[in-house]
Design a protein around this motif. Structure first.
Motif, PDB file in Angstrom:
ATOM      1  N   VAL A 149      39.978  -5.226  17.767  1.00  0.00           N
ATOM      2  CA  VAL A 149      38.603  -5.204  18.248  1.00  0.00           C
ATOM      3  C   VAL A 149      38.583  -5.091  19.769  1.00  0.00           C
ATOM      4  O   VAL A 149      37.828  -4.310  20.355  1.00  0.00           O
ATOM      5  CB  VAL A 149      37.861  -6.474  17.794  1.00  0.00           C
ATOM      6  CG1 VAL A 149      36.504  -6.546  18.440  1.00  0.00           C
ATOM      7  CG2 VAL A 149      37.737  -6.497  16.288  1.00  0.00           C
ATOM      8  N   LEU A 153      36.918  -2.169  22.043  1.00  0.00           N
ATOM      9  CA  LEU A 153      35.891  -2.413  23.040  1.00  0.00           C
ATOM     10  C   LEU A 153      36.278  -1.807  24.375  1.00  0.00           C
ATOM     11  O   LEU A 153      35.466  -1.183  25.050  1.00  0.00           O
ATOM     12  CB  LEU A 153      35.658  -3.924  23.195  1.00  0.00           C
ATOM     13  CG  LEU A 153      34.791  -4.543  22.112  1.00  0.00           C
ATOM     14  CD1 LEU A 153      34.675  -6.042  22.319  1.00  0.00           C
ATOM     15  CD2 LEU A 153      33.407  -3.913  22.136  1.00  0.00           C
ATOM     16  N   ALA A 156      37.773   2.420  23.632  1.00  0.00           N
ATOM     17  CA  ALA A 156      36.884   3.388  22.985  1.00  0.00           C
ATOM     18  C   ALA A 156      35.487   3.304  23.567  1.00  0.00           C
ATOM     19  O   ALA A 156      34.890   4.317  23.896  1.00  0.00           O
ATOM     20  CB  ALA A 156      36.860   3.153  21.482  1.00  0.00           C
ATOM     21  N   ILE A 157      34.985   2.079  23.751  1.00  0.00           N
ATOM     22  CA  ILE A 157      33.601   1.956  24.182  1.00  0.00           C
ATOM     23  C   ILE A 157      33.487   2.036  25.699  1.00  0.00           C
ATOM     24  O   ILE A 157      32.719   2.828  26.240  1.00  0.00           O
ATOM     25  CB  ILE A 157      33.007   0.618  23.673  1.00  0.00           C
ATOM     26  CG1 ILE A 157      33.074   0.577  22.160  1.00  0.00           C
ATOM     27  CG2 ILE A 157      31.581   0.452  24.164  1.00  0.00           C
ATOM     28  CD1 ILE A 157      32.352   1.702  21.475  1.00  0.00           C
TER      29      ILE A 157
END
Ligand SMILES: Nc1ncnc2c1ncn2[C@@H]1O[C@H](COP(=O)(O)OP(=O)(O)OP(=O)(O)O)[C@@H](O)[C@H]1O
Ligand SMILES: Nc1ncnc2c1ncn2[C@@H]1O[C@H](COP(=O)(O)OP(=O)(O)OP(=O)(O)O)[C@@H](O)[C@H]1O
Ligand SMILES: [Mg+2]
Ligand SMILES: [Mg+2]
Ligand code: NI
Lengths: 313, 334, 290, 325, 491
Positions: A149, A153, A156-157
């Protein structure tokens, strides 16, 4: 060598059969069945019964078992109860992803982990050692899904370097690498952690062996002592660990596949589990057990490759 | 002795760190070795025999140990201040070493041939083929049967005696001036031991190198050495030509040692054991280190450390003992 | 002193071992971290500021505040309290699983190694069967089939660890049974049970314990992973893994939901790994002489 | 002549080992190919030979620490090899063993007191006080301080550990001790201490010993009679002095000649034996020694010589001495 | 941009066979691939908005028992399966009525015969009156028309490679990943403006949102949660779609189990539940309190049904009256599926306040479905949306024919049979006013008997980029997802 491989596979056969039986029983004791999944929640009892009949779920347990075993022994894993497609096809479709992921994380683990372990051992208690040990501790301490996760974060984000959905088609190499990067790094971190620490401790052990002293007494330069004389010996326990954790890796890839939306065996088995796709579950377990047997075989052959004592004429 | 010694060790002190404190494992060890001479170092386990040899080789484990003082002159050049890369050029080249455990001293994953050829590569700069040819010649010289066929074997395919020959071939590869042999036969069967000893004697003859032979077996000493140096608790306690030591053991420790060995060739009259044990290097008594186990102990033994002195009637025989020792300090003579 | 006291024990090998372990700073830190987390889990009923199950729908998904130090979850339950209580479950499950695996596994390993021969081969083949399931997959299967409950979780995680423990116990047994003191025991007419229990077990124990401490970390991770997949302990009972999972679904709205339990896991894992490493170094004879 | 305490007849042991990779092969190691000897009360009987010739196997097989394949071991006329469980346990008290390696032969996790008391507790030999008293007495006997009771093996030196090993063998009041190279691992100075201790036990307690060693000097010192083994068989036996002073078998002679003597003048006599010990996996045909024997004849290559008596109490297995008999 | 990337909140495709699957995750995509004889106007859920689809027009006999459908000519199936003929329609209807091949056979129970009068005319005869004949022939569930040739040719594979007439045709399927559809160039309403639709399965809400945020998908299934709605509202260039039908959740109380066999206990539960709090929990824009035991807005729903109000005191009093002063304990098998579990966790806490201890046996979803149908649970939380006519809901949940465990079982978990007469009568009643009255009475009886406690209904929530145009205004969709039409396109 081929004889040896065949023999090993033959020896593994009872193991596989035992695995099969266990899985078969396990799957059948669970409540719920694929008929419900297929027909949906407003299906009538009648329709459900009809479908069960079609799927062969109404036969006696023993009959189902015999059918299943005969089928497996003839090399066929049957069809998915859900999609109706041959299980081997389904597996073949996602296997490249799983292999790709496993190999990539293994490569990351080995390529980074081994040198890190060596540096760590050579600079024992120096800052490099502490740094390497810290890295490996971090790798060990993050549950795979937490790190996954976090990676998503950040990379990718925030940075937008990699996609969230890591299921690029096999045909496009660039996209494939891009979508492989995060999951591979995620699992590679675990592998790296294990490899670093084993390399370190085995290197420390090897460096205090008599033959290292012999090499130094011959005037072999320090670097060559490490790379030529010590490393190969130190790799033996590393191979053991790699072999052992390949199973863990394959298991953990379930998490990675879920978080990164990647196709793979793990996702297949979780899906089969949720949908009670019995045949799929059984087939997958056979594949898993087979993969592990192969891994062990590979490990053993690697031993033979590294350590001449193992291979005797 | 007119010729300059090939190896001259003087005042060598090597220390180890134990619980953060440095303790001397060997203290003020001095000896000279002439060309072609064999010096045997004997003494109880832990007395510092191996450390002496490792100090000469510059192989004292860094971090745990250090050379705290003394000089090691190899063919006139002091090895102590040399850097590690410089030392690498000396090791295996001008001075080489054979270790006790033939089972573990060879790298299990490399062929024996490679391991022998390797030092030729580093020190002589030989290419692969040349190194191989030279190494093969060495194999034949140390009498490895069907040498060419076994060149590419791995150590585990060799027996103990055979491995020790490989070790010897390795040590001889660059025709060193000094060969340090640390208990090279202790792990071997008597019949094999005899073979290896004979081989060593032979190669010493043909290469003319000097040899330091470490052992605790006085029988072996008797059969191979020219001179003997007896060590006790990190110090040299007696040194003399071989005949003198056996004929006239002077230090009480040497004497007791000789009397504690049962012999195969005749009935031992009465065995004499040395009671007690060697003090640990972190708990050395002051005064004579053997005092606690010595039958002849006198108060002065515990008061001060005895110096290494020459026997008055024998200028080749040195002893470190207040009671038995000579009057002339050996250091002074040198 | 004429009376001989055979019962009084001087600080022996184990004490030395601990002494060595304590001297290492990292080990001490590891032990402290683990102790703190274990203590706070045990003390949860007394120290947790709220009832971990008490919902406050109005105050749902609140960021950390004075009332809710670590914020609230989608039901308005206090995250700090849930972490403390969740630790109870997570630690209980993993510890019990590891303990069971340790006992069963070492028994199998020791007996198998000691008896040897065909028995050994058959037992180890059985262990191979267990090892043919990737551990997480085995957990998945067992829990999915038996249903998620504390007992089944313990069973599932324990089952995955039996074979590794059997192996780790068997290896030294093979060495130790060749050691001469075992032979001496037989020469003096000791029973096999006695030899295994009194002479081999203590010598195997340290290795098993080191592995136990490291496997504990794995077990916590497995529990968390199973909870993450949705196969954990039944709600509303909190566990760290299920908290992270719930949080993960809200990670864009309320990241603290999964961050805080992750940190809890991280601390325990870090502690256990440091501790395990320390113990390993302390038992590895090659590293003793520092 | 005193009574025979132990009589070993035709003891056999073959190990089966699987080895190799990738193809495993099963090999049979003939560690004992039928050895016979006897030991009288109070006698120390030596067993010498090169490494791997089966000395330890002989010692272990006769104590049933490894089950022999065949043969007979009579302890005071009673067959030890067929004794049933309960009787075996009783008999075992009478036959004890001391090992070479003082590090490996003590359980590092048990105090000396526990190690010494345990056999008596297991055999229920007396109350706690009695056991404690006995432990203390045995410690005195082997020359260890009583404070040793609460210590662990790692707190002792090699020589002291060997004393503990001997003490452990003594607590059950055995009549025969198999000493498998009890001094080989020790420094010469310590070796003498232990030899003196064993000497004392032999005299004071009238203990019998099967003394295994490869150091001929030590055997000559300690044993009255000796057997020389080569590849699982006894090639020569008889009174120690005779054997070492006048060896009949070429191997015995080679062994003696290769044993170094602490005397520089003896140097010249050192003869050498070519070749290595043959493997017990496939021993040479005929007399196993013939490939290394300077006197090998055609006959030696095909026929294994019988062990024959050549003089009272002296036997040898060599074709050279067939005629002599 | 001609490719639409959509993401669904499910792990995998169930089946593409429209007669075989009723899983939520499959409904939307099936809607894009198939047509019925008639259809709801895109974006509408109003039965009044039913318009021609494959049938150009239809007529019925006076007694409403014989219906004739006149097919549109030149409609092509996907791929090479040719034109739609009456034969395909007859085959489809028969297939949908057969329990061996269909999950919806009970919807077609009233059909007596189906026949092709000519290649473009189909006649259906009913045994009895049906509340909404056009309803069962819409492009929904059993009403979808499949290709006879394709079904026969593909056999088992039909369920993963179904062939329909809709704007989009099956192209590829990756298990657990995605189904790819391509435009059906011969679509009878015109070539779709989109070339391709990738329908991805991303079960994790967070991952789906991340993928949307990252621009990897354009249309996502949303979480019925206020937070989600608000976040999506604040996302730039995003259109939020909130539409019907509402999926109404009930607590079905098993009347055969103690202590729930006592109506007072059931009523106590009804009073203990706090709908407003549930609405607050999930958010007012997506959750609405139940108005009756039938979802709001259905034909026949009693908008003013007397549902018990939240009243803790009354709940406790009723319990005490029933002899459970110290509270009761009820066991419920509960799915681990988050959307259902979370609601139940709140309900659990609410009941607790009234002294009702609800114990969950949490199992995974397939187990849940199996176990509630084995009648092992005291209380079943179940939520669903059906064809918007009261009859469907009432029959499936409250008619004795549907009691679980019986051969004709559907989803009557409470063993409710108080309104059988009204439900049956309403079904064949031809006078709409009387029919409404009967349904109203039925609802009242169910509420009085407290067979089930109606909780809240959640609407469908999806979001897509603002440059994507569905081509119609989306107010409702039976397939629980936005319909894609030939006009759906990127601007
Ligand atoms: N790495 C080390 N750290 C601390 N002390 C050491 C180390 N190496 C050797 N010593 C100490 O130095 C002393 C001399 O050791 P050395 O190995 O030279 O003995 P030795 O005479 O060769 O004995 P042996 O006959 O057993 O080989 C011993 O007391 C030993 O404890
Ligand atoms: N457990 C075993 N399994 C297989 N082979 C064995 C085993 N024990 C001994 N052997 C083999 O039996 C032969 C005799 O061994 P044994 O230990 O009796 O020799 P030994 O004379 O005591 O030698 P050493 O002097 O080295 O102790 C050797 O070849 C050995 O490899
Ligand atoms: Mg040494
Ligand atoms: Mg032996
Ligand atoms: Ni469902």
């Amino acid at each position: 060598m081929i004889g040896f491989i065949l023999k090993r596979l033959l020896v593994a056969l009872p193991t596989l059969l035992a695995v099969l039986t266990i899985v078969f029983l396990f799957v059948r004791v669970a409540p719920g069945d694929p008929a419900m999944v297929i027909l949906g929640d407003s299906a009538s009892q009648e329709a459900l019964e009809a479908l069960r009949q079609q799927l062969g779920l109404n036969k006696s347990l023993l009959a189902q078992y015999v059918d299943f075993m005969l089928m497996v022994l003839s090399g066929d894993l049957g069809k998915s109860m859900l999609s109706g497609r041959p299980i081997l096809d389904e597996v073949a479709e996602v296997l490249p992803y799983t292999i790709e992921l496993t190999v990539a994380s293994l490569v990351i683990g080995v390529v980074v982990g081994v040198p890190l372990g060596i540096v760590s051992a050579r600079r024992r208690n120096g800052w490099a050692d502490y740094a390497a040990r810290m890295i490996s501790l971090i790798g060990l301490s993050f549950p795979a899904f937490v790190s996954a996760v976090l990676l998503l974060l950040v990379f990718a984000i925030q940075l937008r370097w990699f996609p969230v959905i890591s299921s690029a088609a096999m045909a496009d190499p660039v996209e494939r690498l891009r979508s492989l990067a995060l999951p591979a790094f995620n699992l590679g971190l675990i592998m790296l952690a294990y490899i670093t620490r084993v390399t370190r401790s085995s290197m420390l052990g090897v460096m205090s062996e008599d033959y290292i002293r012999t090499a130094r007494a011959k005037g072999v330069p320090g670097r060559m002592v490490v790379w030529r004389h010590a490393l190969r010996n130190a790799l033996i326990p590393v191979v053991t660990v790699v072999g052992l954790y390949l199973g863990v890796l394959i298991g953990n890839s379930v998490l990675s596949e879920i978080v990164f939306n990647r196709p793979g065996l793990g996702k297949l088995i979780v899906g089969a589990l949720n949908q009670r796709d019995y045949t799929m579950l059984q087939g997958l377990m056979v594949i898993y057990a087979f993969i592990i047997v192969l891994c062990n075989l590979l490990t053993d052959m690697t031993y033979g490759f590294i350590d001449p004592r193992v291979k005797r004429q | 002795m007119s010729e300059a010694p090939v190896l001259e060790v003087s005042g060598l002190t090597t220390e180890f760190r134990i619980h953060g404190q440095w303790h001397a494992a060997i203290r003020g060890v001095s000896f000279k070795l002439a060309r072609g001479e064999t010096l045997a170092i004997v003494g109880e386990s832990g007395c510092g025999k191996s450390i002496t040899a490792l100090s000469v080789m510059g192989l004292v484990p860094p971090g745990a140990g250090r050379i705290a003082g003394g000089r090691i002159l190899l063919e006139g050049r002091d090895l102590v201040p040399l850097s590690e890369p410089e030392m690498e050029k000396v090791r295996g080249n001008r001075v080489s070493m054979i270790f006790q455990e033939p089972m573990t001293s060879l790298n299990p994953v490399l062929t024996v041939g490679f391991q022998v050829a390797e030092s030729l590569h580093y020190h002589r700069g030989l290419g692969r083929a040349e190194a191989r040819k030279t190494a093969l010649a060495l194999f034949e010289q140390v009498k490895i049967p069907s040498a060419a066929r076994r060149f590419d074997d791995y150590p585990h395919q060799f027996s103990g005696g055979m491995r020790q020959r490989v070790m010897i071939a390795m040590a001889l590869a660059c025709n060193p001036a000094v060969l340090l042999a640390d208990e090279p036969t202790t792990a071997l069967d008597v019949t094999i031991q005899a073979q290896v000893l004979a081989l060593l004697a032979e190669v010493r003859e043909s290469y003319g190198m000097a040899m330091v032979f470490i052992t605790h077996n006085l029988g072996v000493v008797a059969s191979i050495a020219d001179r003997v140096m007896v060590m006790y608790a990190g110090e040299v306690v007696e040194t003399a030509p071989i005949d003198a030591v056996f004929a006239r053991p002077t230090h009480p420790y040497t004497e007791a040692l000789l009397r504690s060995i049962p012999r195969v060739d005749r009935n031992t009259m009465e065995l004499q054991a040395i009671g007690g044990q060697v003090p640990a290097i972190s708990a050395m008594p002051s005064g004579c280190r053997f005092a606690d186990r010595c039958a002849l102990v006198e108060p002065r033994c515990r008061a001060a450390d005895p110096p290494l002195t020459l026997l008055p009637d024998d200028p080749t025989h040195q002893v470190r003992c207040w009671v038995r020792g000579g009057t002339v300090a050996a250091e002074a003579v040198q | 002193m004429t009376a001989v006291h055979m019962t009084t024990r001087r600080p022996g090998a184990l004490a030395l071992f601990w002494g060595r372990a304590r001297r290492n700073k990292a080990t001490a830190i590891g032990a402290t971290l683990v102790l703190i987390m274990v203590a706070s889990a045990i003390l949860a009923p007394w120290i947790s500021p709220h009832d971990p199950l008490e919902q406050d729908i109005i105050a749902r998904l609140e960021p950390p505040s004075e009332t809710y130090w670590l914020g609230t979850d989608p039901y308005g339950r206090d995250i700090l309290s849930r972490i403390l209580w969740g630790g109870r479950v997570s630690l209980f499950v993993s510890t019990s699983a590891v303990l069971i695996a340790m006992v069963v596994g070492s028994a199998i390993g020791i007996i198998s190694g000691y008896v040897g021969g065909r028995f050994d081969r058959v037992t180890m083949a059985g262990m191979d069967v267990l090892l043919s399931f990737p551990s997480l997959i085995m957990g998945l299967l067992v829990v999915a089939m038996l249903g998620p409950s504390v007992v089944n979780l313990i069973l599932a995680i324990g089952l995955t660890a039996v074979a590794p423990f059997a192996r780790i116990a068997r290896a030294p047994t093979l060495v130790i049974k060749e050691r001469e003191f075992v032979e001496a025991g037989r020469a003096m007419g000791f029973s096999h049970g006695r030899i295994m229990g009194i002479h081999i077990l203590p010598n195997v124990a340290s290795e098993v314990m080191v592995m136990g401490s490291l496997w504990l970390a794995t077990a916590i991770r497995t529990e968390a992973s199973l909870s993450f997949i949705g196969l954990g302990v039944r709600p509303p009972t909190p566990t760290w893994g299920s908290m992270i999972r719930e949080g993960f679904e809200n990670i864009l709205d309320a990241p603290w939901l999964s961050i805080f339990p992750s940190i809890a896991i991280l601390i325990v894992m870090l502690g256990l790994n440091l501790l395990g490493d320390g113990l390993r170094d302390a038992t590895d004879p090659r590293l003793r002489h520092e | 002549m005193t009574a025979t305490l132990l009589e070993v007849t035709d003891l056999h042991k073959t190990f089966t080992v699987r080895r190799g990779f990738p193809r495993t092969e099963t090999v049979h190691v003939k560690a004992l190919a039928g050895i016979s000897f006897s030991i009288s009360e109070g006698e120390a009987f030596g067993l010498v030979g090169e490494s791997g010739c089966g000395k330890s196997t002989a010692g272990r097989a006769l104590l049933r620490l490894i089950e022999p394949d065949g043969g007979e071991v009579l302890y005071r006329g009673e067959n030890f090899l067929t004794a049933p469980g309960q009787r075996l346990r009783q008999l075992r008290q009478k036959l004890q063993i001391v090992f070479q390696d003082p590090f490996a032969s003590l359980n590092p996790r048990r105090t000396v007191g526990q190690t010494l008391a345990e056999p008596m507790q297991v055999h229920k030999l007396g109350s706690r006080e009695a056991i404690e008293a006995r432990v203390a007495a045995v410690l005195d006997e082997v020359g260890l301080p009583r404070t040793a009771i609460e210590k662990y093996p790692h707190e002792f030196s090699g020589g002291q550990r060997q004393r503990i090993g001997i003490a452990r063998a003594l607590v059950l009041e055995p009549e025969l001790i198999v000493a498998d190279e009890p001094v080989s691992a020790l420094d010469v100075s310590i070796q003498a201490q232990i030899l003196l201790l064993l000497d004392g036990l032999k005299v004071r307690r009238g203990l019998s010993f099967l003394f295994i060693s490869h150091d001929l000097g030590v055997v000559r010192h300690f044993c009255k009679r000796v057997a020389v083994m080569y590849l699982g068989r006894i090639v020569e036996d008889g009174p120690t002095e005779q054997i070492f002073d006048e060896p009949l078998h070429p191997y015995t002679r080679a062994l003696r000649d290769a044993s170094p003597v602490p005397d520089p003048r003896a140097k010249v006599t050192m003869a050498r034996l070519e070749g290595e010990v043959a493997s017990a996996i496939n021993p040479p045909t005929g007399c196993h020694f013939h490939p290394r024997c300077p006197h090998a004849m055609d006959r030696c290559r095909v026929e294994y010589p019988k062990l024959r008596a050549v003089a009272p109490g002296r036997r040898v297995a060599c074709h050279l001495h067939d005629q002599a008999a | 941009q001609k490719v639409l990337n959509a993401a669904m909140g499910a792990a995998d495709l169930g089946s593409l066979d429209p007669h075989r699957t009723a899983s939520t995750q499959d409904k939307a995509i099936i809607g894009w691939m198939f047509n019925g004889l008639v259809r709801f106007k895109p974006g509408s859920l109003n039965p009044a908005d039913i318009e021609p689809d494959l049938a150009e027009r239809w007529e019925s006999s006076a007694d409403k028992k014989t219906w004739k459908f006149f097919l549109r000519k030149g409609v092509k199936f996907h791929g090479a399966y040719g034109e739609v003929t009456a034969e395909d329609v007859v085959f489809s209807i028969q297939r949908a009525s057969n329990p061996q091949t269909s999950a919806f056979s009970s919807d077609f129970r009233a059909i007596e015969s189906v026949a092709a009068l000519d290649p473009y005319t189909v006649e259906v005869k009913f045994k009895e009156n049906v509340p909404s004949v056009l309803g069962i022939f819409t492009n929904f569930q059993g009403g979808n028309i499949v290709s006879k040739k394709a079904v026969e040719a593909l056999g088992e594979e039909f369920r993963s490679k179904a062939v329909g007439t809709g704007p989009f045709a099956y192209s590829e399927y990756q298990r657990n990943q995605a189904v790819t559809l391509v435009a059906h160039a011969d679509y009878f309403r015109g070539k779709p403006k989109l070339d391709k639709v990738v329908y991805r399965y991303i079960p994790s809400d967070a991952s789906r949102d991340l993928a949307y945020t990252n621009g990897e998908v354009d249309l996502i299934y949303g979480r019925a949660d206020q937070r989600w709605v608000e976040r999506m509202k604040s996302q730039p260039k995003t259109v939020l779609q909130i539409f019907g039908p509402g999926e109404l959740g009930h607590l079905h109380l098993n009347m055969t189990k103690k202590p729930l066999d006592d109506v007072r206990v059931r009523q106590a539960i009804a009073h203990a539940v706090d709908r407003d709090q549930l609405v607050k929990f999930r958010g007012a824009s997506v959750f609405r309190p139940a108005v009756s035991v039938v979802p709001e807005g259905y034909l026949g729903t009693d908008a003013n049904a007397p549902l018990p109000k939240h009243d803790l005191a009354k709940a406790k009093a009723l319990l005490a009256e029933a002899g459970h002063k110290d509270g009761i304990t009820i066991k419920a098998v509960q799915t681990s599926q988050p959307s259902m579990l979370t609601v139940m966790e709140v309900v659990q806490a609410q009941l607790k306040r009234a002294g009702i201890n609800l114990v969950f046996d949490v199992v995974d979803h397939p187990t849940f479905h199996a176990q509630i149908r084995k009648d092992v649970s005291d209380l079943v939380y179940y939520s669903s949306a059906r064809f918007p006519i009261a009859d469907q809901h009432l029959t499936q949940y409250f008619h004795s024919r549907s009691i679980v465990g019986t051969p004709t079982a559907v989803t009557n978990f409470s063993h409710c049979k108080v309104a059988d007469a009204e439900i049956d009568a309403a079904r064949i009643e031809t006078d709409p006013a009387k029919q409404l009255e009967l349904w109203k009475t039925a609802q009242l009886k169910v509420i009085e008997a407290a067979c089930a406690v109606a909780l809240v209904a959640n609407t469908q929530v999806w979001a897509h980029r603002d440059n994507f145009d569905l081509g119609y205004e989306l107010k409702g969709s039976l397939s629980l997802g936005p319909m894609l039409t030939e006009n759906s396109t990127f601007k």
